[in-house]
Design an enzyme around this catalytic site. Structure first.
Site, short mmCIF file in Angstrom:
data_model
loop_
_atom_site.label_atom_id
_atom_site.label_comp_id
_atom_site.label_asym_id
_atom_site.label_seq_id
_atom_site.Cartn_x
_atom_site.Cartn_y
_atom_site.Cartn_z
NE ARG A 50 -2.52 1.18 3.57
CZ ARG A 50 -3.27 1.07 4.67
NH1 ARG A 50 -4.57 0.81 4.55
NH2 ARG A 50 -2.74 1.19 5.86
CE LYS A 149 -2.04 4.74 7.12
NZ LYS A 149 -3.09 5.54 7.78
N1 PMP Z 1 -9.08 5.22 7.73
C1 PMP Z 1 -8.16 6.15 8.01
C2 PMP Z 1 -8.42 7.57 7.65
C3 PMP Z 1 -6.95 5.75 8.63
O1 PMP Z 1 -6.02 6.66 8.91
C4 PMP Z 1 -6.76 4.39 8.98
C5 PMP Z 1 -5.52 3.97 9.70
N2 PMP Z 1 -4.49 3.68 8.84
C6 PMP Z 1 -7.76 3.47 8.65
C7 PMP Z 1 -8.91 3.92 8.02
C8 PMP Z 1 -7.60 2.00 8.94
O2 PMP Z 1 -6.69 1.43 8.04
P1 PMP Z 1 -5.75 0.19 8.43
O3 PMP Z 1 -6.64 -0.90 8.87
O4 PMP Z 1 -5.03 -0.13 7.17
O5 PMP Z 1 -4.85 0.66 9.50
#
Ligand code: PMP
Length: 289
Positions: A50, A149
């Protein structure tokens, strides 16, 4: 604490980034948050994939290979002698001019921090969160790609401010059309009549890695799953609701905007997901050494 910075493990006091770095000046960069359990990094490949996808999407040339990033991440955890914790991996655009032009930045910087994190106090994992809907909307996918991200988290921070001002720990963010996108740092799930639902990524949610784990577990637990545009009505009338994220893990939600969800206590199926998640996270993953 040892920090990995541009190829070297340095002391925290020496881990410094220039004030001309566009990551700082403009939020121009990408990052990942990972967790490790019992000396093993959970879903390491997925997170690094990612990261590379986020970098590609914002035309940030990664000066490290996929394998080098994996190795650096493991080394950082090992160097700090930790068994359980959280990893923050950041790639900034690097030092440039005061103007926006990212092509003026010659070399991206990468740093990796391995430390502890506590997103929500422990008691809420048992009693569940009371969340609110905030006025701050998720940007449309045409404005800021939800899958990326990026270091640009001001939108989420403004939502968090609203949550805190309303005495809540978390806020549900809607998109411009009024559909549920996600929370400030977590994806959202709800259960209705035995089926599990989560908003579409195109409604403005990050394609969460914990979210993908929950979808996998749903198949194992025999819970039907559907990705669907959801409104606040769907949450108000849900039987159960929970949030997922690397830092948050899996946490029940017991009310939205003061309206009880189900009977206002963490749901039974939510409990099964929570247990299955911890079993998987605690027993799988890439060993750091
Ligand atoms: N949404 C946002 C805006 C985030 O910052 C995160 C944390 N990374 C998530 C969802 C959850 O994603 P993940 O399970 O990949 O950590």
């Amino acid at each position: 604490m040892k920090i990995w910075l541009d190829g070297q493990l340095v002391d925290e006091s020496e881990a410094k980034i220039s004030v001309f770095d566009h990551g700082l000046l403009y939020g121009d960069g990408v990052f990942e948050g990972l967790r490790f359990y019992n000396g093993r990094i959970f879903r390491l490949e997925e997170h690094i994939t990612r990261l590379f996808d986020s970098a590609r999407a914002i035309v940030l040339p990664m000066p490290w290979t996929y394998e080098e990033v994996i190795k650096a991440t493991c080394e950082t955890v090992a160097a700090n002698g930790l068994q359980n914790g959280y990893i923050r991996l950041v790639v900034t655009r690097g030092v440039g001019e005061l103007g926006l032009n990212p092509y003026a930045c010659k070399t991206p910087s990468m740093f990796i921090i391995a430390a502890g994190i506590k997103l929500y106090p422990e008691e809420y994992y048992q009693k569940g969160l009371a969340v609110i809907t905030c006025a701050t909307r998720r940007p449309a996918p045409g404005a800021l790609m939800p899958q990326v991200k990026s270091l640009n988290y001001l939108n989420n921070i403004m939502a968090k401010v609203e949550a805190i001002q309303a005495n809540a720990l978390e806020a549900v963010m809607l998109n411009e059309q009024g559909y549920v996108a996600e929370c400030t740092g977590d994806n959202l799930f709800l259960l209705k009549n035995g089926t599990l639902y989560s908003p579409l990524i195109s409604d403005g949610a990050l394609d969460g890695i914990t979210r993908a784990v929950i979808i996998e577990l749903a198949a194992k637990l025999g819970v039907p799953f559907q990705e669907k545009s959801l409104t606040r009505y769907d949450i108000y009338t849900a039987d159960e609701c929970f949030l997922t994220g690397t830092a948050a893990e899996v946490i029940p939600v017991v009310s939205l905007d003061q309206r009880k969800i189900g009977d206002g206590t963490p749901g039974e199926i939510t409990g099964r997901f929570l247990k299955a998640f911890h079993e998987l996270a605690g027993s799988t993953g890439t060993p750091v050494a």
